[in-house]
Design a protein around this motif. Structure first.
Motif, PDB file in Angstrom:
ATOM      1  N   SER A   1      34.475  48.288  -6.152  1.00 23.21           N
ATOM      2  CA  SER A   1      33.880  48.251  -4.817  1.00 23.21           C
ATOM      3  C   SER A   1      33.690  46.822  -4.305  1.00 23.21           C
ATOM      4  CB  SER A   1      32.572  49.041  -4.766  1.00 23.21           C
ATOM      5  OG  SER A   1      31.698  48.622  -5.770  1.00 23.21           O
TER       6      SER A   1
ATOM      7  N   THR B   1      27.087  44.910  -6.490  1.00 18.51           N
ATOM      8  CA  THR B   1      27.874  45.986  -7.091  1.00 18.51           C
ATOM      9  C   THR B   1      27.710  45.859  -8.600  1.00 18.51           C
ATOM     10  OG1 THR B   1      29.923  44.778  -7.445  1.00 18.51           O
ATOM     11  CG2 THR B   1      29.593  45.733  -5.238  1.00 18.51           C
ATOM     12  N   SER B   2      28.285  46.805  -9.324  1.00 20.67           N
ATOM     13  CA  SER B   2      28.099  46.775 -10.777  1.00 20.67           C
ATOM     14  C   SER B   2      28.787  45.566 -11.412  1.00 20.67           C
ATOM     15  CB  SER B   2      28.618  48.068 -11.399  1.00 20.67           C
ATOM     16  OG  SER B   2      29.952  48.279 -11.013  1.00 20.67           O
TER      17      SER B   2
ATOM     18  N   TYR C   1      39.018  55.565  -8.389  1.00 24.99           N
ATOM     19  CA  TYR C   1      38.699  56.973  -8.670  1.00 24.99           C
ATOM     20  C   TYR C   1      39.516  57.949  -7.825  1.00 24.99           C
ATOM     21  CZ  TYR C   1      34.283  55.380 -10.902  1.00 24.99           C
ATOM     22  OH  TYR C   1      33.331  54.788 -11.693  1.00 24.99           O
TER      23      TYR C   1
ATOM     24  N   TYR D   1      21.982  48.447  -4.522  1.00 26.85           N
ATOM     25  CA  TYR D   1      23.345  48.692  -4.974  1.00 26.85           C
ATOM     26  C   TYR D   1      24.200  48.947  -3.732  1.00 26.85           C
ATOM     27  CZ  TYR D   1      26.656  50.715  -8.426  1.00 26.85           C
ATOM     28  OH  TYR D   1      27.714  50.978  -9.252  1.00 26.85           O
TER      29      TYR D   1
HETATM   30  P1  13P Z   1      32.606  50.023  -9.067  1.00 28.52           P
HETATM   31  O1  13P Z   1      31.964  48.984  -8.248  1.00 28.52           O
HETATM   32  O2  13P Z   1      32.523  49.723 -10.547  1.00 28.52           O
HETATM   33  O3  13P Z   1      33.997  50.292  -8.617  1.00 28.52           O
HETATM   34  O4  13P Z   1      31.777  51.367  -8.937  1.00 28.52           O
HETATM   35  C1  13P Z   1      31.653  52.075  -7.748  1.00 28.52           C
HETATM   36  C2  13P Z   1      31.198  53.444  -7.990  1.00 28.52           C
HETATM   37  O5  13P Z   1      30.882  54.165  -7.092  1.00 28.52           O
HETATM   38  C3  13P Z   1      31.137  53.906  -9.374  1.00 28.52           C
HETATM   39  O6  13P Z   1      30.717  55.223  -9.436  1.00 28.52           O
END
Ligand code: 13P
Ligand code: SF4
Length: 363
Positions: free
Chosen positions: A65, A152-153, A46, A136
């Motif tokens: 992340s 993480t996602s 980002y 998270y």
């Molecule tokens: P990611 O783990 O998908 O990079 O997401 C981190 C995050 O802060 C998304 O807003």
């Protein structure tokens, strides 16, 4: 009014702007400082395009992340420069207590982190001792210290599915949208904290439906921090890396993207023949203060990056006891991902990246 409005406006006032004629000199300075300090850049998708490129060109990484955490832990560098938001810097420090972890601006926070103060989370955790606490990664070290698992996602769905299979009930914090998405996919018994990302929360389901009607062949990529009305229209829901991989592989010339527009830089580089369209935040009637771009990610720039390398500050510091406790829950996640052979970084090699997509898909 958004409860984080003050922080968001403050963040935008701190976002550095480098005039184009100064960029080259700053980049040369940063390259020299990286050598002098034996430092490596670890950037998130980002942040500004020039920072992502510099990280890759100098032997660092740009990643999601989870991979940022792994890359920092495994790097032989003495100094890690984390270009992202504070929780990412804290994670790097927790995993590598003997390395120096710097950031361009330590005030770069996250609305999810802000929504989940350690005392309030601790009281909630104490009220539910029978549940497994899964938090998270977008939380501070003290919250991670009270958790059983960090996710993480990219691995949250797999980890909760695994815990559910073991019969565990979940206490989930802080992102309610990601929590609800995982709950729906896994059927797990989950109590959800009420946090949200101020960027993804502003994507609008109704306007997305109208946009899809205008582009009927377009595929839709959604980060799971987005509301259910948006995620349920997705062809792929996943972490930033997973969405980038989908952008490469999906058989579509037009792709609508519901996540921070910073990610479009990598998508365009890896899939130059495709047309990417940012998902709507409701146009003229938008309520967002920071439409489709994270104000805290925007606090990273060439000028404060150079200054941080020059000064050896600001540096991440974490209380040793908190860090040791947070390390347990973070390590569980990394061990889990490693055991599953889960690749978390889109290398651009489609065969190698296959494991990125286990368990991702439409809502
Ligand atoms: P990611 O783990 O998908 O990079 O997401 C981190 C995050 O802060 C998304 O807003
Ligand atoms: Fe936090 Fe949202 Fe920014 Fe990601 S995009 S760092 S979740 S505020």
């Amino acid at each position: 009014m958004n409860q984080h409005t003050h922080y968001i406006e403050e963040a935008w006032t701190r976002a550095p702007v480098t005039p184009p004629e100064r960029q080259r000199a700053l980049i040369e300075r940063i390259r020299a400082l990286l050598k002098r300090e034996r430092a490596v850049l670890i950037a998130h998708y980002y942040v500004a395009a020039e920072l992502q490129e510099l990280a890759e060109q100098t032997g660092g990484c740009v990643a999601d992340s989870l991979e940022m955490a792994r890359f920092g832990r495994d790097s032989p560098a003495r100094t890690l420069m984390v270009i992202g938001v504070r929780f990412m810097g804290e994670t790097a420090k927790i995993l590598s207590p003997d390395k120096r972890v710097l950031m361009p601006d330590l005030e770069a926070t996250c609305s999810l982190d802000l929504s989940c103060p350690p005392d309030a989370f601790g009281a909630w955790r104490d009220a539910h001792p029978d549940r497994t606490a899964v938090v998270y990664a977008n939380t501070c070290a003290a919250v991670k210290a009270r958790a059983d698992w960090v996710v993480t996602s990219s691995v949250g769905l797999d980890i909760v599915a695994y815990l559910r299979a073991r019969g565990e009930k979940i206490l989930w914090a802080p992102d309610q949208h990601l929590g609800r998405y995982i709950q729906q996919k896994t059927g797990a018994d989950m109590l959800l904290w009420k946090g949200a990302c101020i960027v993804h929360d502003e994507f609008k389901g109704i306007e997305l439906g109208l946009l899809r009607a205008e582009h009927p062949r377009a595929k839709v990529l959604v980060h799971p921090e987005s509301p259910a009305s948006v995620a349920e229209q997705a062809d792929v829901v996943g972490s930033t890396t997973q969405l980038i991989r989908a952008a490469q592989t999906l058989d579509a010339r037009e792709i609508i993207v519901a996540t921070d527009i910073g990610v479009l830089h990598k998508m365009r580089a890896l899939a130059p023949d495709k047309h990417f369209i940012a998902a709507p935040t409701a146009g003229q009637s938008a309520t967002c203060k920071s439409c489709a771009h994270c104000p805290w990610m925007a606090m990273n720039g060439l000028s404060n990056l150079a200054a941080a390398l020059e000064n050896g500050a600001p540096e991440i510091q974490i209380d040793a006891e908190i860090a040791a406790r947070a390390h347990r829950s973070l390590k569980r996640m990394l061990d889990f991902a490693a055991a599953r052979g889960k690749n978390v970084r889109a290398s651009g090699d489609l065969a190698r990246d296959q494991a990125l997509f286990e368990n991702t898909g439409a809502a």
